[in-house]
Design a protein around this motif. Sequence first.
Motif, mmCIF file in Angstrom:
data_model
loop_
_atom_site.group_PDB
_atom_site.id
_atom_site.type_symbol
_atom_site.label_atom_id
_atom_site.label_comp_id
_atom_site.label_asym_id
_atom_site.label_seq_id
_atom_site.Cartn_x
_atom_site.Cartn_y
_atom_site.Cartn_z
ATOM 1 N N ILE A 35 -19.675 71.263 -18.475
ATOM 2 C CA ILE A 35 -19.555 71.548 -17.062
ATOM 3 C C ILE A 35 -20.882 71.219 -16.403
ATOM 4 N N ALA A 36 -20.909 70.133 -15.663
ATOM 5 C CA ALA A 36 -22.140 69.754 -14.973
ATOM 6 C C ALA A 36 -22.384 70.659 -13.785
ATOM 7 N N THR A 46 -19.392 67.505 -10.167
ATOM 8 C CA THR A 46 -20.192 68.496 -9.461
ATOM 9 C C THR A 46 -19.808 68.514 -7.992
ATOM 10 N N PRO A 47 -19.485 69.687 -7.409
ATOM 11 C CA PRO A 47 -19.041 69.748 -6.025
ATOM 12 C C PRO A 47 -20.169 69.511 -5.037
ATOM 13 N N SER A 48 -19.790 69.197 -3.819
ATOM 14 C CA SER A 48 -20.765 69.026 -2.757
ATOM 15 C C SER A 48 -21.243 70.390 -2.294
ATOM 16 N N MET A 61 -25.189 74.747 -6.179
ATOM 17 C CA MET A 61 -26.050 75.114 -7.305
ATOM 18 C C MET A 61 -26.500 73.863 -8.049
ATOM 19 N N THR A 62 -26.794 72.822 -7.315
ATOM 20 C CA THR A 62 -27.295 71.594 -7.919
ATOM 21 C C THR A 62 -28.636 71.858 -8.597
ATOM 22 N N LEU A 63 -28.760 71.418 -9.828
ATOM 23 C CA LEU A 63 -29.995 71.610 -10.593
ATOM 24 C C LEU A 63 -30.761 70.293 -10.689
ATOM 25 N N PRO A 64 -32.072 70.350 -10.915
ATOM 26 C CA PRO A 64 -32.849 69.112 -11.070
ATOM 27 C C PRO A 64 -32.375 68.326 -12.287
ATOM 28 N N LYS A 65 -32.658 67.030 -12.282
ATOM 29 C CA LYS A 65 -32.163 66.147 -13.335
ATOM 30 C C LYS A 65 -32.691 66.500 -14.717
ATOM 31 N N ASP A 66 -33.824 67.180 -14.781
ATOM 32 C CA ASP A 66 -34.393 67.496 -16.095
ATOM 33 C C ASP A 66 -33.873 68.816 -16.664
ATOM 34 N N LEU A 67 -32.888 69.425 -15.995
ATOM 35 C CA LEU A 67 -32.299 70.670 -16.492
ATOM 36 C C LEU A 67 -30.779 70.548 -16.506
ATOM 37 N N LYS A 68 -30.194 70.766 -17.671
ATOM 38 C CA LYS A 68 -28.742 70.707 -17.807
ATOM 39 C C LYS A 68 -28.226 71.988 -18.441
ATOM 40 N N ASP A 88 -16.203 81.960 -13.253
ATOM 41 C CA ASP A 88 -17.265 82.560 -12.447
ATOM 42 C C ASP A 88 -18.329 83.249 -13.291
ATOM 43 N N ALA A 89 -18.023 83.542 -14.558
ATOM 44 C CA ALA A 89 -19.084 83.983 -15.465
ATOM 45 C C ALA A 89 -20.074 82.834 -15.683
ATOM 46 N N ALA A 90 -19.542 81.610 -15.824
ATOM 47 C CA ALA A 90 -20.419 80.438 -15.930
ATOM 48 C C ALA A 90 -21.207 80.246 -14.644
ATOM 49 N N ASN A 91 -20.552 80.479 -13.505
ATOM 50 C CA ASN A 91 -21.248 80.368 -12.228
ATOM 51 C C ASN A 91 -22.372 81.391 -12.109
ATOM 52 N N TYR A 92 -22.146 82.597 -12.619
ATOM 53 C CA TYR A 92 -23.191 83.621 -12.594
ATOM 54 C C TYR A 92 -24.395 83.176 -13.414
ATOM 55 N N VAL A 93 -24.131 82.668 -14.617
ATOM 56 C CA VAL A 93 -25.209 82.168 -15.467
ATOM 57 C C VAL A 93 -25.960 81.042 -14.758
ATOM 58 N N ARG A 94 -25.208 80.121 -14.192
ATOM 59 C CA ARG A 94 -25.828 78.988 -13.506
ATOM 60 C C ARG A 94 -26.630 79.449 -12.291
ATOM 61 N N SER A 95 -26.164 80.506 -11.624
ATOM 62 C CA SER A 95 -26.862 80.979 -10.426
ATOM 63 C C SER A 95 -28.258 81.504 -10.756
ATOM 64 N N ILE A 96 -28.425 82.080 -11.942
ATOM 65 C CA ILE A 96 -29.748 82.558 -12.343
ATOM 66 C C ILE A 96 -30.690 81.379 -12.541
ATOM 67 N N ALA A 97 -30.193 80.357 -13.235
ATOM 68 C CA ALA A 97 -31.010 79.153 -13.421
ATOM 69 C C ALA A 97 -31.357 78.526 -12.074
ATOM 70 N N HIS A 98 -30.392 78.528 -11.156
ATOM 71 C CA HIS A 98 -30.637 77.949 -9.830
ATOM 72 C C HIS A 98 -31.726 78.714 -9.089
ATOM 73 N N GLY A 99 -31.673 80.038 -9.149
ATOM 74 C CA GLY A 99 -32.713 80.839 -8.496
ATOM 75 C C GLY A 99 -34.085 80.590 -9.074
ATOM 76 N N ILE A 100 -34.135 80.361 -10.403
ATOM 77 C CA ILE A 100 -35.417 80.096 -11.053
ATOM 78 C C ILE A 100 -35.988 78.761 -10.598
#
Length: 225
Positions: A35-36, A46-48, A61-68, A88-100
């Motif tokens: 899941i990108a 990945t959605p807009s 929640m787009t992440l930089p290219k060096d983080l997957k 949405d559990a995956a979205n929660y995990v991704r949201s933490i990375a996005h905030g960082i």
Amino acid sequence: MSHRRTLPALAAAAAATVLLAGCGGGGGGEKDDTIAGAQEPSHTATPSPDATEDGIERPDMTLPKDLKLVFDDWTTSAGPEGEAALRDAANYVRSIAHGIVKQDASDSAYLTYSVPLEQAQSYAKNQIEQYIEGGWTLTGTDRYYRPEVRVAEEKTRAAVIFCEDQSDVYGKDVESGEVLRDEEAGEGEAENYVSYEIVMQQSEKSTLWQAHSLVVRGKADECRD
């Protein structure tokens, strides 16, 4: 500072265990997938930034290219409620990375995917704040796998259980760009593995599912492949 993203919150165990009571059913994955952008089902791109689903406006929640963030076999047979909770559990995990990576302890992403004022929201904020205070961001590939979903009888709560392999994700100094590697945690070492139990709760106002509480356990031998 460890190179790992997750700072295990063992003190959260009591809160999560209470809410897990009464959850039944379950299901595992059947196919490989990555899941990108976890905002959408695994077969989509990945959605807009203004992407919506079921009338819900979801944060970018787009992440930089060096983080997957990779979610292997991220499927369940636990019905539509289980599928929504897992997504949405995956979205929660991704949201933490996005905030960082955004260096924003008030980022709308984790605020969207966690229940206001509950333990999971505090955990996400604490994770982000510790990285901001240390001057660190994230780089590399973070892998999540072996999901299990147990939907409660009322079908508005679900326990989402899964593993994380942090072997290839690292902290990175924001100013210098230096990658912070932990030489003692080589590939296959117990320090790389983390287990999660997240209690997801459906929002009263929409089909969005939000993290209510969680248990995070480091050095999770059961998560070794």
